[in-house]
Design a protein around this motif. Structure first.
Motif, short mmCIF file in Angstrom:
data_model
loop_
_atom_site.label_atom_id
_atom_site.label_comp_id
_atom_site.label_asym_id
_atom_site.label_seq_id
_atom_site.Cartn_x
_atom_site.Cartn_y
_atom_site.Cartn_z
N GLU A 40 0.83 -1.22 0.00
CA GLU A 40 0.00 0.00 0.00
C GLU A 40 0.86 1.26 0.00
N ILE A 41 1.90 1.28 0.84
CA ILE A 41 2.77 2.46 0.91
C ILE A 41 3.51 2.65 -0.42
N ILE A 42 4.03 1.57 -0.97
CA ILE A 42 4.75 1.67 -2.25
C ILE A 42 3.81 2.15 -3.34
N ASN A 43 2.61 1.57 -3.42
CA ASN A 43 1.66 1.99 -4.45
C ASN A 43 1.29 3.46 -4.32
N SER A 44 1.19 3.95 -3.09
CA SER A 44 0.80 5.33 -2.84
C SER A 44 1.94 6.33 -2.98
N CYS A 45 3.16 5.91 -2.63
CA CYS A 45 4.22 6.90 -2.42
C CYS A 45 5.49 6.72 -3.25
N TYR A 46 5.79 5.52 -3.71
CA TYR A 46 7.11 5.25 -4.30
C TYR A 46 7.45 6.21 -5.44
N PHE A 145 -1.46 7.31 5.47
CA PHE A 145 -0.02 7.42 5.75
C PHE A 145 0.42 8.88 5.87
N ALA A 146 -0.45 9.72 6.41
CA ALA A 146 -0.18 11.16 6.45
C ALA A 146 1.10 11.49 7.21
N THR A 147 1.32 10.86 8.36
CA THR A 147 2.52 11.17 9.16
C THR A 147 3.78 10.70 8.45
N ILE A 148 3.73 9.53 7.85
CA ILE A 148 4.90 9.01 7.13
C ILE A 148 5.21 9.93 5.94
#
Length: 199
Positions: A40-46, A145-148
Motif C-alpha cells: 500500500e505504501i509503495i503503491n501510494s508513495c514510491y 499514511f499522512a505522518t509518514i
C-alpha cells in the motif's frame, strides 16, 4: 529511490554517487514486500518519493532491484505493481533476507520485521552506520499514511541544507515534528553529539 540487492552493492553505489570528500545523508528502507502494508505504501508513495527526493537524498530499498525481465518473475522475485513502474522495480525476497542479515551484523539496532527507515552519514568515502537515525515507520501509521508522508517530506527538505545526521537529529529534536513522530532512535554517537550540544 535506489536499489540495494546486497550491502556490498549498496556501498559500491554510494561510493560511485558521491565524491570521497563529500558529506551526505543516505537513507535505507527495510520494507518486506510480502506485507500488504508495504504494498500500500509503495503503491501510494514510491513514484512521488523517487521524483521528489531527486539528488537531495538517496534512499536505498533493501532487497529491491530494477530491470528484471517479466519472465524472470517468480515466488521470490516480484515486480512491483505501482503505476509508472517502467524500470520493472522488483522485490527479491532472498536478497532482502541476505542484506538484512548483513546489516544486523554491523548495525547495533537490528531489523525487527517492521517498516524502518535508517538515515546514515556518508563521508571519507564510506557509510558510517554508527552515526545514524532509525525511524520505525509502523509506529507512525495513520489514515492515508499522512505522518509518514509528512516525515519523508520533512527529511527531503532538510537534506537540501543538512549533510550530516547530527544536524538532522538536532532539527528533529528542536522542531515540533518530534512531538508527533514516534519510533525515532538515535545511535549512541548521535545521542552523545546532540547531548553535548545541550539538546
Amino acid at each position: 529511490m535506489e536499489e540495494a540487492l546486497s550491502l556490498e552493492r549498496l556501498k559500491q553505489k554510494v561510493s560511485q554517487k558521491y565524491d570521497y570528500d563529500e558529506k551526505r545523508i543516505v537513507g535505507i528502507i527495510f520494507a518486506r514486500y510480502d506485507l500488504p502494508l508495504t504494498q500500500e505504501i509503495i503503491n501510494s508513495c514510491y513514484s512521488y518519493w523517487h521524483m521528489n527526493t531527486g539528488k537531495t537524498i538517496n534512499i536505498f530499498w533493501a532487497g529491491y532491484g530494477k530491470y528484471i525481465h517479466p519472465d524472470a518473475e517468480n515466488e521470490d522475485k516480484i515486480i512491483l505493481k505501482f503505476a509508472g513502474n517502467e524500470n520493472n522495480v522488483y522485490y527479491d525476497r532472498s536478497a532482502f533476507v541476505s542484506i538484512k542479515k548483513e546489516f544486523n551484523r554491523i548495525y547495533k539496532n537490528a531489523y525487527q520485521d517492521r517498516l524502518q527507515l535508517i538515515l546514515v552519514n556518508y563521508y571519507d568515502g564510506k557509510l558510517h552506520f554508527d552515526e545514524s537515525i532509525k525511524i520505525d515507520l509502523e509506529d507512525n501509521l495513520d489514515p492515508n499514511f499522512a505522518t509518514i508522508r509528512e516525515l519523508m517530506e520533512f527529511i527531503t527538505n532538510e537534506c537540501e541544507e543538512k549533510y550530516d545526521v547530527v544536524n538532522l537529529a538536532r532539527k528533529l529534536k528542536g522542531e515540533r515534528i518530534k512531538d508527533y513522530i514516534k519510533g525515532i532512535t538515535f545511535s549512541d554517537l548521535i545521542s552523545t553529539a546532540i547531548g553535548i550540544a545541550g539538546l
